[in-house]
Structures are given as structure tokens and as C-alpha cells.
Design a protein around this motif. Structure first.
Motif, mmCIF file in Angstrom:
data_model
loop_
_atom_site.group_PDB
_atom_site.id
_atom_site.type_symbol
_atom_site.label_atom_id
_atom_site.label_comp_id
_atom_site.label_asym_id
_atom_site.label_seq_id
_atom_site.Cartn_x
_atom_site.Cartn_y
_atom_site.Cartn_z
ATOM 1 N N LEU A 146 0.828 -1.203 0.000
ATOM 2 C CA LEU A 146 0.000 0.000 0.000
ATOM 3 C C LEU A 146 0.863 1.253 0.000
ATOM 4 O O LEU A 146 0.549 2.237 -0.676
ATOM 5 C CB LEU A 146 -0.916 0.006 1.230
ATOM 6 N N ALA A 147 1.951 1.201 0.761
ATOM 7 C CA ALA A 147 2.806 2.385 0.850
ATOM 8 C C ALA A 147 3.659 2.541 -0.396
ATOM 9 O O ALA A 147 3.891 3.656 -0.869
ATOM 10 C CB ALA A 147 3.689 2.278 2.086
ATOM 11 N N SER A 148 4.100 1.420 -0.960
ATOM 12 C CA SER A 148 5.064 1.525 -2.054
ATOM 13 C C SER A 148 4.405 1.876 -3.383
ATOM 14 O O SER A 148 5.047 2.483 -4.239
ATOM 15 C CB SER A 148 5.851 0.229 -2.187
ATOM 16 N N PRO A 180 1.915 4.191 -4.150
ATOM 17 C CA PRO A 180 1.989 5.640 -4.413
ATOM 18 C C PRO A 180 3.420 6.137 -4.542
ATOM 19 O O PRO A 180 3.698 7.006 -5.383
ATOM 20 C CB PRO A 180 1.316 6.275 -3.200
ATOM 21 N N ILE A 181 4.327 5.568 -3.756
ATOM 22 C CA ILE A 181 5.728 5.999 -3.855
ATOM 23 C C ILE A 181 6.256 5.724 -5.253
ATOM 24 O O ILE A 181 6.893 6.568 -5.893
ATOM 25 C CB ILE A 181 6.599 5.286 -2.800
ATOM 26 N N ALA A 182 5.903 4.527 -5.772
ATOM 27 C CA ALA A 182 6.365 4.154 -7.113
ATOM 28 C C ALA A 182 5.774 5.094 -8.155
ATOM 29 O O ALA A 182 6.493 5.628 -9.019
ATOM 30 C CB ALA A 182 5.970 2.713 -7.416
ATOM 31 N N ILE A 183 4.458 5.345 -8.055
ATOM 32 C CA ILE A 183 3.794 6.198 -9.051
ATOM 33 C C ILE A 183 4.337 7.622 -8.988
ATOM 34 O O ILE A 183 4.705 8.230 -10.000
ATOM 35 C CB ILE A 183 2.266 6.168 -8.836
ATOM 36 N N LEU A 184 4.425 8.132 -7.746
ATOM 37 C CA LEU A 184 4.964 9.470 -7.561
ATOM 38 C C LEU A 184 6.389 9.550 -8.111
ATOM 39 O O LEU A 184 6.768 10.507 -8.793
ATOM 40 C CB LEU A 184 4.962 9.811 -6.068
ATOM 41 N N LEU A 215 8.688 0.275 -12.181
ATOM 42 C CA LEU A 215 8.383 -1.159 -12.194
ATOM 43 C C LEU A 215 9.494 -1.954 -11.528
ATOM 44 O O LEU A 215 9.243 -2.907 -10.779
ATOM 45 C CB LEU A 215 8.175 -1.645 -13.622
ATOM 46 N N TYR A 216 10.719 -1.508 -11.752
ATOM 47 C CA TYR A 216 11.845 -2.196 -11.141
ATOM 48 C C TYR A 216 11.738 -2.114 -9.618
ATOM 49 O O TYR A 216 11.923 -3.090 -8.902
ATOM 50 C CB TYR A 216 13.163 -1.567 -11.602
ATOM 51 N N PHE A 217 11.362 -0.930 -9.157
ATOM 52 C CA PHE A 217 11.191 -0.707 -7.723
ATOM 53 C C PHE A 217 10.153 -1.691 -7.147
ATOM 54 O O PHE A 217 10.375 -2.356 -6.141
ATOM 55 C CB PHE A 217 10.766 0.748 -7.503
ATOM 56 N N LEU A 218 8.997 -1.790 -7.875
ATOM 57 C CA LEU A 218 7.946 -2.699 -7.405
ATOM 58 C C LEU A 218 8.413 -4.149 -7.443
ATOM 59 O O LEU A 218 8.176 -4.932 -6.524
ATOM 60 C CB LEU A 218 6.678 -2.530 -8.247
ATOM 61 N N LEU A 239 10.273 -9.063 -4.668
ATOM 62 C CA LEU A 239 11.347 -10.023 -4.426
ATOM 63 C C LEU A 239 11.711 -10.041 -2.941
ATOM 64 O O LEU A 239 11.869 -11.103 -2.320
ATOM 65 C CB LEU A 239 12.578 -9.639 -5.266
ATOM 66 N N LEU A 240 11.771 -8.833 -2.349
ATOM 67 C CA LEU A 240 12.083 -8.724 -0.926
ATOM 68 C C LEU A 240 11.034 -9.449 -0.087
ATOM 69 O O LEU A 240 11.344 -10.181 0.848
ATOM 70 C CB LEU A 240 12.137 -7.254 -0.505
#
Lengths: 226, 421
Positions: free
Chosen positions: B13-15, B17-21, B139-142, B147-148
Motif C-alpha cells: 500500500l505504501a510503495s 503511491p511511492i512508485a507512481i509518484l 516497475l523495477y522498484f515494485l 522479491l524482498l
């Protein structure tokens, strides 16, 4: 017969001493562990009545000490703890009986008599009261050498009566002696009375006088006195 | 929901918006940088045109690209434009779609002529690269996050193993046992802290428990002794010669009450001891023998009230239980069945494979069924009872997880107790 009474509660010590002296015993008392050990070293006793909880030691240790040297002494433990462990340990150490506080003095008296009988009349213990003689080994009762058929409870009642002859026995003392922990079921008075009545009848049938006297409001007395 | 799932959900949930932003911020940043670079290119272009115009007489000498870039146009002298940047679009013939371009307009003077110079530079490609880069990074971030989470999930069981071990120990924890060997040192600091704290806590509780236990026993002991004194004194008083009947009666009543007090004290002590788990030693008790022996013990009482006993005991049925508690459990139920029976009534005692059934005839309960096992609930006709018998039964049954039920048959007036064993 000499009895050593070891108990730390002074009032109880005095009551028990008084009661047992009336029974014709010579009673010495000790109220500490140390006192008891000294008395046991200095004198010989026939029976020991010992409380487990003493201010400076355990009654069980007194029994251990005693068992190291003298053997022919009767031991009755009195304890406020109705603990199975204590009871088993006491009996294992060589005590003859275990009585939980509070107890009826008549019960203690009966137990002491029974212990002394077993210890000192080995082979041929016999309880005699006037024309009644009892052979505890086979639980046989004779009146003038004639056998009397008694139920187990009637037999126990008779022995209890004779052990406490000329004493007033309250109904609760009788009930507790005969039925122990289940005595709370014996709440109706005519229940005990029925057993007493039957014993009385059987003895009279064999030619005994009526030894069982009813003491109204108090209980029963077994006595040859009219 | 497991901690793992919760963490995963919150992280997702947190990541998101962070990814989109992140995608948009990056895109904007690249866009800004691109524009800046493009503008510098346009300015240098313009400078070249200006230089050429200064040296060449007119625009014919300035050859633009095929796509007319730079575009020169003669304008009246009065027109003066100071470098204006703007965005625009033009048709890309290859892909047949509109592409974004950057436009720089400025007027350049050449002796007597005034030119309006328009330099353009397409930056569609840069925009495309910027978008691809931004989305790619997002996408890489997500993906990296997933993976984590996956690694965490795979490690979870291993990492939390000490925790579940501690929980298991806690579940099986018994007050009267030391915990030093079950709450060990753990490699993970947090679990070690938990383990050590629990160890300290249980040690404290254990000490408190022992103190409490000693107190209860000592209290009972202290109470029994004065009772013993009073009892002995009363017995001597009762035995004294010439005690009038009336006074003897008073003494007798006092002795009866004293006996009840003693019984009450013993029962309360027993209840406390059961609650405190002080009868923890168990053995295989032969229930069949126990029930038969107890029935025989109570035979006299039943006979006295003409109670008919019907028994059906399956032989050699055993139960893992403390022998003393087993005797109290069955004894109390049987005693109850006699005590609250009607004169001439019936007592039924059935021991089957998995059930002990004890029933008796008797009037309906004068109180609610739900109160039956409560402490100090007494039948108005039997006020002399301690009111603890069935409470003790319940306590023992609970101790061993035995289910005990009570039923009353209204038409036949039969009370039935069933224990599943």
C-alpha cells in the motif's frame, strides 16, 4: 503406660494431657523439638503422640531419631495438614497412625489403645470388658464365651465404646469414627441410633446388662455403672 | 492475519503511491533537464545563424535543413523579438503522428535587414526515453519489493521459529515447574529479550505462587489448631460429670457447628489446592474399583433410607488422574445422590466406556440449574451442608478437561450427572 505428648499449642497440650491422664496414663509433655528429643533421651515411653509442625523442627524428624534406637514404642502423628504426602511419609517412617486436627479426644484415646494393644500384646491381644471379650485379630466378640455375630460397623462401634468406657461419646465422634470422611452423610441422628440400637439388642440377647446409656443432649456412654 | 501478511500489505500500500509518484517526479525531472539542454542547443543554433547573417548579405546564403530549420523570414525593422521559447508540435512523416518540438524565435539584425529566425528541435525521442526510463524504474522498484517480500516469506518460518517455540513453552507452562531450562538464550536479540523477560516473569510468578501456596496452607493450619483446641475443650466440658442436659445440649450444638467450620475450612483449602494445581501427580486409576468401593462405603447410608442402588460397572475402566481427586470427584457425586434422594428412592450408577452416569430421584432444584455448581449454593432443606461439594466436583472435572453435565427429568423427578471420560 507412659505417653509423651509433643504439641506446640499449649491449650491443646493441656486438654489432651488432662483427658489422657483421666484414662490412667502417665503423660509427659514437650512443646518443642529440642524438648522432645531431650525427654526421649532421658526416659522410656510406651507411646508417642507427636505434632508434625513444631516451632523448631518437624515431628517427622523426631520419629526418625527415635527409630534409630528404640523400636517398641507406639507412635501417633497428629497434624493440622490433611496431606497425603505427610501421612504416607509418617507411616513410612514407622508411625502407627495419623490423625488430622481437629480430632475428638475419644478418637485419639481409641487410637492410642489400639496402638498399645498391637505393640504390647502381640500374638494375643484381647479386649475385655466385664463379660465381653474381643479378639481384635479375627474381629470376634464373645459374651460369656458365647460368640456374638456383629456387623463390621457394630464391631467397630463396640471397640470404640469399650476404648472410651465411662466417657460421653458425642454422636459426631461416633459418626466420624465409624465413617470417617463420609460422615457428613450421617447427618440424621437416627442413623447412628439405629446402629447403636442393633448393637445393644445383640448384646442384651446374649445376656449382657444394658451398658449403653443415652445421655440426652450429649451422646452415649458405655458403662457398667448403672 | 499473520504479521508477515500485514507487513506485506502495508508495504504494498505504501510503495504503490511511492512508485507512481517516483515515476512522475523522475519523468518531470528528466523533462526539465531535457528542455534545458534543448534550449541551450537552440540558443547555440541561433548564435550560429546570427554569425552567419552578420557575415553574409542575406538569407539566401544561410541554407537551412531540408525541413526548413532554421527558418528565416524578413520582417519590418520595427519588429523586435527577444528570444522566445515555446513548445509546439509538428507532423512526423515517418510515423505519421504529431511529435513535440521546441521552438526558439528571435529577431536578428543584419545591417539594414531585420530577420525573424525560428529554430526548432524535436525532443519527442527524449520524452519517450524519459517515460520509458521513469516507468522502467518504477516497475523495477515494485519488482524489487516483491522479491524482498518473497525472500521475507521464505525466511519467515526460520526467523520466527524461536518465537513459536517460546509460545509453545508458554502454552505448556505450569506454575509449579521451574522455567530456567525452557526459556533459553536466543540468537535473535528481540527473541532473547522476550525469552529472558518471560523467564524473569515466570520466576516471579512462581515465587509468588509458592508464597501464596504456603499462605493458604499455613492459614488452614493456623485455623485448624484453634478449632482443635475448642473441640478438645468442649469434649472435656461435655464429659464432665453432672453437666445438666440443657447445658450439654448447648455444648453439643457448639461442637456440631465447630465440626462444620472445620469441614468448610478443609473444603476451601481443597478447592484452593486444586485451583493451584497442587495435585499434579497423576496415575492410572481403576475407576471401576473406585466406584464399586465407594458404593460399598455408602451402602449403610443408602440402606438406612431404603434407597435402592442399581449399578452397572464396566470392569477395569481406567482414567489418568490424581487418585485422591478421583475419589473426591466420584465420592461427592455419590454422596450427593444419596443425600438428596427421596426415602425409598433409586440411585443409578453406570460406568461405561466413556461415561460415568450417576442419577437419583429427588425434588426439582429450588434454584436455577446454572447455579448448581456454584460455591455456597445450598438446598434450603440441607443448610448444614458446606455448599462446596459440587463446586469441588466441577473444579476437579475442569482440571482434567472432563465434561460434566446435569439433567433433570421433570416427569420422573430424576437428577442425572454425566461425566465424559
Amino acid at each position: 503406660m507412659k505417653i509423651l505428648l509433643i504439641e506446640d499449642e499449649p491449650s491443646l497440650l493441656l486438654s489432651v494431657k488432662h483427658y489422657l491422664e483421666e484414662e490412667g496414663y502417665i503423660v509427659s509433655t514437650a512443646n518443642t523439638f529440642q524438648d522432645a528429643i531431650e525427654k526421649l533421651n532421658d526416659y522410656d515411653y510406651d507411646c508417642l503422640v507427636v505434632d508434625i509442625t513444631l516451632p523448631d523442627g518437624s515431628g517427622l524428624d523426631i520419629i526418625k531419631e527415635l527409630k534409630k534406637e528404640k523400636t517398641n514404642v507406639g507412635i501417633i502423628i497428629i497434624s493440622a495438614k490433611n496431606s497425603l504426602d505427610d501421612r504416607l511419609m509418617g507411616l513410612d517412617l514407622g508411625a502407627d497412625d495419623y490423625l488430622t486436627k481437629p480430632f475428638h479426644l475419644s478418637e485419639l484415646n481409641a487410637r492410642i489403645k489400639s496402638v498399645l494393644r498391637r505393640r504390647f500384646f502381640e500374638g494375643n491381644p484381647k479386649i475385655i470388658f466385664q463379660e465381653i471379650s474381643i479378639l481384635p485379630e479375627n474381629q470376634e466378640v464373645f459374651v460369656n464365651a458365647e460368640s456374638v455375630e456383629l456387623t463390621r460397623k457394630e464391631y467397630e462401634l463396640l471397640v470404640f465404646f469399650i476404648s472410651n468406657k465411662n466417657r460421653i461419646l458425642s454422636k459426631s465422634a461416633i459418626a466420624e469414627h465409624l465413617w470417617g470422611d463420609s460422615m457428613d452423610l450421617a447427618d440424621s441422628h437416627d442413623f447412628i441410633y439405629t446402629h447403636i440400637k442393633n448393637l445393644r439388642r445383640k448384646l442384651i440377647e446374649k445376656g449382657c446388662p444394658d451398658y449403653v446409656k443415652t445421655r440426652y443432649g450429649a451422646g452415649y456412654t458405655f458403662s457398667e455403672k448403672p | 492475519m499473520k504479521l508477515l501478511s500485514k507487513t506485506a500489505i502495508y508495504l504494498c500500500l505504501a510503495s504503490l503511491p511511492i512508485a507512481i509518484l517516483g515515476v512522475f517526479t523522475l519523468h518531470w525531472f528528466i523533462h526539465k533537464s531535457t528542455i534545458h539542454e534543448i534550449d541551450e542547443i537552440l540558443i547555440s543554433h541561433l548564435k550560429k545563424v546570427e554569425n552567419k547573417l552578420q557575415n553574409a548579405p542575406d538569407k539566401r546564403f544561410i541554407l537551412g535543413d531540408l525541413d526548413d530549420n532554421p527558418h528565416l523570414q524578413l520582417v519590418p525593422n520595427s519588429v523586435k523579438v527577444n528570444s522566445i521559447f515555446s513548445d509546439s508540435t509538428e507532423l512526423d512523416l515517418r510515423e505519421n503522428e504529431k511529435i513535440t518540438i521546441r521552438v526558439l524565435k528571435a529577431t536578428v539584425r543584419n545591417k539594414n535587414q531585420n530577420f525573424l529566425v525560428i529554430v526548432t528541435q524535436s525532443y519527442e525521442e527524449f520524452e519517450e526515453i524519459s517515460a520509458k526510463l521513469s516507468w522502467g524504474l518504477g516497475l523495477y522498484f515494485l519488482g524489487f519489493l516483491m522479491l524482498l517480500l518473497l525472500i521475507n516469506f521464505l525466511l519467515y518460518r526460520q526467523l520466527w521459529k524461536p518465537f513459536y517455540e517460546i509460545i509453545n513453552h508458554l502454552r505448556n507452562y505450569q506454575l509449579n515447574k521451574s522455567t530456567s531450562d525452557i526459556f533459553k538464550k536466543e540468537a535473535t536479540e528481540e527473541f532473547n529479550l522476550l525469552s529472558q523477560t518471560l523467564h524473569q516473569m515466570t520466576e516471579r510468578i512462581s515465587k509468588q505462587f509458592i508464597r501464596q501456596k504456603e499462605f493458604t496452607e499455613n492459614a488452614s493450619h493456623e485455623i485448624q489448631t484453634p478449632i482443635a483446641v475448642i473441640s478438645a475443650e468442649l469434649e472435656i466440658l461435655l464429659d464432665s460429670e453432672n453437666l445438666p442436659e440443657k447445658e450439654a445440649n448447648h455444648v453439643q450444638k457448639s461442637m456440631d457447628s465447630l465440626q462444620k467450620l472445620s469441614q468448610l475450612n478443609k473444603s476451601l483449602l481443597l478447592l484452593t489446592k486444586i485451583e493451584n494445581n497442587q495435585f499434579s501427580e497423576t496415575e492410572k486409576v481403576n475407576l471401576s474399583n473406585l466406584v464399586t468401593n465407594l458404593l460399598e462405603t455408602y451402602q449403610d447410608f443408602a440402606q438406612h433410607r431404603n434407597i435402592k442402588i442399581y449399578q452397572e460397572i464396566k470392569p477395569d475402566k481406567t482414567l489418568e488422574i490424581n487418585p485422591l481427586l478421583a475419589e473426591i470427584l466420584v465420592g461427592n457425586l455419590l454422596k450427593n445422590a444419596i443425600k438428596y434422594n427421596q426415602n425409598g428412592g433409586n440411585l443409578t450408577c453406570i460406568l461405561k466406556d466413556n461415561q460415568l452416569i450417576i442419577s437419583n430421584k429427588g425434588d426439582k432444584l429450588p434454584f436455577s440449574e446454572t447455579q448448581l455448581f456454584n460455591r455456597f449454593v445450598k438446598h434450603p432443606k440441607h443448610l448444614e451442608s458446606t455448599g462446596l461439594g459440587l463446586a469441588i466436583v466441577k473444579q476437579i472435572a475442569e482440571q482434567y478437561g472432563l465434561n460434566i453435565t446435569y439433567q433433570f427429568n421433570e416427569t420422573e423427578l430424576i437428577h442425572t450427572f454425566k461425566i465424559n471420560i
